[in-house]
Design a protein around this motif. Sequence first.
Motif, PDB file in Angstrom:
ATOM      1  N   MET A   1     -11.636  19.353  -3.428  1.00  0.00           N
ATOM      2  CA  MET A   1     -12.875  18.766  -2.979  1.00  0.00           C
ATOM      3  C   MET A   1     -12.619  18.020  -1.676  1.00  0.00           C
ATOM      4  SD  MET A   1     -15.020  15.542  -4.562  1.00  0.00           S
ATOM      5  CE  MET A   1     -15.011  16.167  -6.205  1.00  0.00           C
ATOM      6  N   ASP A   2     -13.451  18.305  -0.665  1.00  0.00           N
ATOM      7  CA  ASP A   2     -13.391  17.559   0.577  1.00  0.00           C
ATOM      8  C   ASP A   2     -14.007  16.190   0.341  1.00  0.00           C
ATOM      9  OD1 ASP A   2     -12.253  19.613   2.015  1.00  0.00           O
ATOM     10  OD2 ASP A   2     -14.174  20.432   2.654  1.00  0.00           O
ATOM     11  N   CYS A   3     -13.291  15.157   0.729  1.00  0.00           N
ATOM     12  CA  CYS A   3     -13.777  13.794   0.551  1.00  0.00           C
ATOM     13  C   CYS A   3     -13.428  13.000   1.796  1.00  0.00           C
ATOM     14  CB  CYS A   3     -13.120  13.166  -0.675  1.00  0.00           C
ATOM     15  SG  CYS A   3     -13.605  11.454  -0.954  1.00  0.00           S
ATOM     16  N   TYR A   4     -14.344  12.178   2.222  1.00  0.00           N
ATOM     17  CA  TYR A   4     -14.043  11.258   3.309  1.00  0.00           C
ATOM     18  C   TYR A   4     -14.666   9.908   2.997  1.00  0.00           C
ATOM     19  CZ  TYR A   4     -18.779  11.877   5.157  1.00  0.00           C
ATOM     20  OH  TYR A   4     -20.128  11.900   5.308  1.00  0.00           O
ATOM     21  N   TYR A   5     -14.147   8.902   3.673  1.00  0.00           N
ATOM     22  CA  TYR A   5     -14.565   7.527   3.438  1.00  0.00           C
ATOM     23  C   TYR A   5     -15.156   6.939   4.705  1.00  0.00           C
ATOM     24  CZ  TYR A   5     -11.833   8.059  -0.764  1.00  0.00           C
ATOM     25  OH  TYR A   5     -11.354   8.509  -1.969  1.00  0.00           O
ATOM     26  N   LYS A   6     -16.127   6.057   4.529  1.00  0.00           N
ATOM     27  CA  LYS A   6     -16.673   5.346   5.671  1.00  0.00           C
ATOM     28  C   LYS A   6     -16.934   3.898   5.287  1.00  0.00           C
ATOM     29  CE  LYS A   6     -21.599   6.290   5.186  1.00  0.00           C
ATOM     30  NZ  LYS A   6     -22.784   6.722   5.903  1.00  0.00           N
ATOM     31  N   MET A   7     -16.931   3.043   6.297  1.00  0.00           N
ATOM     32  CA  MET A   7     -17.181   1.621   6.085  1.00  0.00           C
ATOM     33  C   MET A   7     -18.679   1.386   5.950  1.00  0.00           C
ATOM     34  SD  MET A   7     -16.043  -1.652   8.405  1.00  0.00           S
ATOM     35  CE  MET A   7     -17.008  -1.172   9.828  1.00  0.00           C
ATOM     36  N   ILE A   8     -19.031   0.470   5.059  1.00  0.00           N
ATOM     37  CA  ILE A   8     -20.424   0.041   4.940  1.00  0.00           C
ATOM     38  C   ILE A   8     -20.484  -1.459   5.232  1.00  0.00           C
ATOM     39  CG2 ILE A   8     -21.166   1.869   3.381  1.00  0.00           C
ATOM     40  CD1 ILE A   8     -20.811  -0.057   1.049  1.00  0.00           C
ATOM     41  N   ILE A   9     -21.592  -1.879   5.796  1.00  0.00           N
ATOM     42  CA  ILE A   9     -21.795  -3.273   6.165  1.00  0.00           C
ATOM     43  C   ILE A   9     -23.042  -3.773   5.440  1.00  0.00           C
ATOM     44  CG2 ILE A   9     -22.195  -4.876   8.068  1.00  0.00           C
ATOM     45  CD1 ILE A   9     -20.922  -2.689   9.902  1.00  0.00           C
ATOM     46  N   PRO A  42     -19.502  -2.133  -2.140  1.00  0.00           N
ATOM     47  CA  PRO A  42     -19.823  -3.064  -1.054  1.00  0.00           C
ATOM     48  C   PRO A  42     -19.032  -4.367  -1.177  1.00  0.00           C
ATOM     49  CG  PRO A  42     -21.520  -3.150  -2.724  1.00  0.00           C
ATOM     50  CD  PRO A  42     -20.537  -2.089  -3.163  1.00  0.00           C
ATOM     51  N   ASP A  43     -19.006  -5.126  -0.080  1.00  0.00           N
ATOM     52  CA  ASP A  43     -18.516  -6.508  -0.078  1.00  0.00           C
ATOM     53  C   ASP A  43     -17.081  -6.649  -0.582  1.00  0.00           C
ATOM     54  OD1 ASP A  43     -18.749  -9.223   0.440  1.00  0.00           O
ATOM     55  OD2 ASP A  43     -19.626  -9.674  -1.514  1.00  0.00           O
ATOM     56  N   LEU A  44     -16.193  -5.802  -0.106  1.00  0.00           N
ATOM     57  CA  LEU A  44     -14.775  -5.926  -0.453  1.00  0.00           C
ATOM     58  C   LEU A  44     -14.052  -6.925   0.440  1.00  0.00           C
ATOM     59  CD1 LEU A  44     -13.715  -2.212  -0.975  1.00  0.00           C
ATOM     60  CD2 LEU A  44     -13.866  -3.997  -2.706  1.00  0.00           C
ATOM     61  N   PHE A  45     -14.464  -6.951   1.700  1.00  0.00           N
ATOM     62  CA  PHE A  45     -13.783  -7.761   2.708  1.00  0.00           C
ATOM     63  C   PHE A  45     -14.799  -8.563   3.517  1.00  0.00           C
ATOM     64  CE2 PHE A  45     -11.480  -3.712   2.255  1.00  0.00           C
ATOM     65  CZ  PHE A  45     -10.241  -4.159   1.850  1.00  0.00           C
ATOM     66  N   ARG A  50      -9.946  -5.584   8.672  1.00  0.00           N
ATOM     67  CA  ARG A  50      -9.234  -5.243   7.430  1.00  0.00           C
ATOM     68  C   ARG A  50      -9.912  -4.060   6.731  1.00  0.00           C
ATOM     69  NH1 ARG A  50      -7.683  -8.882   2.231  1.00  0.00           N
ATOM     70  NH2 ARG A  50      -6.138  -7.450   1.418  1.00  0.00           N
ATOM     71  N   CYS A  51     -11.237  -4.048   6.726  1.00  0.00           N
ATOM     72  CA  CYS A  51     -11.969  -2.947   6.107  1.00  0.00           C
ATOM     73  C   CYS A  51     -11.753  -1.654   6.885  1.00  0.00           C
ATOM     74  CB  CYS A  51     -13.451  -3.281   6.009  1.00  0.00           C
ATOM     75  SG  CYS A  51     -14.386  -2.059   5.059  1.00  0.00           S
ATOM     76  N   GLU A  52     -11.804  -1.731   8.211  1.00  0.00           N
ATOM     77  CA  GLU A  52     -11.572  -0.532   9.025  1.00  0.00           C
ATOM     78  C   GLU A  52     -10.198   0.054   8.749  1.00  0.00           C
ATOM     79  OE1 GLU A  52     -12.289  -2.145  12.928  1.00  0.00           O
ATOM     80  OE2 GLU A  52     -14.371  -1.423  12.947  1.00  0.00           O
ATOM     81  N   SER A  53      -9.188  -0.800   8.632  1.00  0.00           N
ATOM     82  CA  SER A  53      -7.824  -0.336   8.323  1.00  0.00           C
ATOM     83  C   SER A  53      -7.763   0.326   6.950  1.00  0.00           C
ATOM     84  CB  SER A  53      -6.831  -1.496   8.372  1.00  0.00           C
ATOM     85  OG  SER A  53      -6.721  -2.001   9.662  1.00  0.00           O
ATOM     86  N   PHE A  54      -8.453  -0.274   5.984  1.00  0.00           N
ATOM     87  CA  PHE A  54      -8.469   0.277   4.630  1.00  0.00           C
ATOM     88  C   PHE A  54      -9.144   1.650   4.604  1.00  0.00           C
ATOM     89  CE2 PHE A  54     -10.542   0.474   0.356  1.00  0.00           C
ATOM     90  CZ  PHE A  54      -9.379   0.672  -0.374  1.00  0.00           C
ATOM     91  N   VAL A  55     -10.282   1.763   5.257  1.00  0.00           N
ATOM     92  CA  VAL A  55     -11.000   3.046   5.317  1.00  0.00           C
ATOM     93  C   VAL A  55     -10.145   4.091   6.023  1.00  0.00           C
ATOM     94  CG1 VAL A  55     -13.010   4.218   6.299  1.00  0.00           C
ATOM     95  CG2 VAL A  55     -13.292   2.014   5.159  1.00  0.00           C
ATOM     96  N   GLN A  56      -9.514   3.711   7.116  1.00  0.00           N
ATOM     97  CA  GLN A  56      -8.653   4.634   7.846  1.00  0.00           C
ATOM     98  C   GLN A  56      -7.499   5.114   6.972  1.00  0.00           C
ATOM     99  OE1 GLN A  56      -7.058   3.060  11.502  1.00  0.00           O
ATOM    100  NE2 GLN A  56      -5.866   4.880  11.927  1.00  0.00           N
ATOM    101  N   ASP A  73      -7.983  -2.477  -6.325  1.00  0.00           N
ATOM    102  CA  ASP A  73      -7.328  -3.546  -7.090  1.00  0.00           C
ATOM    103  C   ASP A  73      -6.024  -3.956  -6.420  1.00  0.00           C
ATOM    104  OD1 ASP A  73      -9.326  -3.674  -8.978  1.00  0.00           O
ATOM    105  OD2 ASP A  73      -8.233  -2.496 -10.480  1.00  0.00           O
ATOM    106  N   ASN A  74      -5.229  -2.983  -5.989  1.00  0.00           N
ATOM    107  CA  ASN A  74      -3.951  -3.272  -5.340  1.00  0.00           C
ATOM    108  C   ASN A  74      -4.139  -3.985  -4.012  1.00  0.00           C
ATOM    109  OD1 ASN A  74      -2.581  -2.045  -7.455  1.00  0.00           O
ATOM    110  ND2 ASN A  74      -2.397  -0.090  -6.402  1.00  0.00           N
ATOM    111  N   ILE A  75      -5.114  -3.554  -3.215  1.00  0.00           N
ATOM    112  CA  ILE A  75      -5.360  -4.167  -1.910  1.00  0.00           C
ATOM    113  C   ILE A  75      -5.838  -5.616  -2.085  1.00  0.00           C
ATOM    114  CG2 ILE A  75      -6.958  -4.127   0.061  1.00  0.00           C
ATOM    115  CD1 ILE A  75      -4.743  -2.082   0.345  1.00  0.00           C
ATOM    116  N   LEU A  76      -6.723  -5.859  -3.032  1.00  0.00           N
ATOM    117  CA  LEU A  76      -7.240  -7.204  -3.227  1.00  0.00           C
ATOM    118  C   LEU A  76      -6.207  -8.147  -3.829  1.00  0.00           C
ATOM    119  CD1 LEU A  76     -10.866  -6.442  -4.426  1.00  0.00           C
ATOM    120  CD2 LEU A  76     -10.081  -7.053  -2.132  1.00  0.00           C
TER     121      LEU A  76
END
Length: 78
Positions: A1-9, A42-45, A50-56, A73-76
Amino acid sequence: MDCYYKMIITEETDVYGNAYIGYGIEAWSGSGTGRKPLHRVPDLFVSRERCESFVQMCNEEEVAPFHLPEIIDNILAE
């Protein structure tokens, strides 16, 4: 499955009623017109960088969506 991530604000409010900007992540599958949202956290960071780095990292490492909660969980915990 193709999956990608994006940041939400999102606009959030803390327990004292103060407004702030929260940064989170969305997982999407497919491409083109066949894109579908899989998972939204939502609302992780409060740090955009920090969020951009995580998404990347999630995109570069091709993280499977079912691993996302564990990785969050590990990142937080850091």
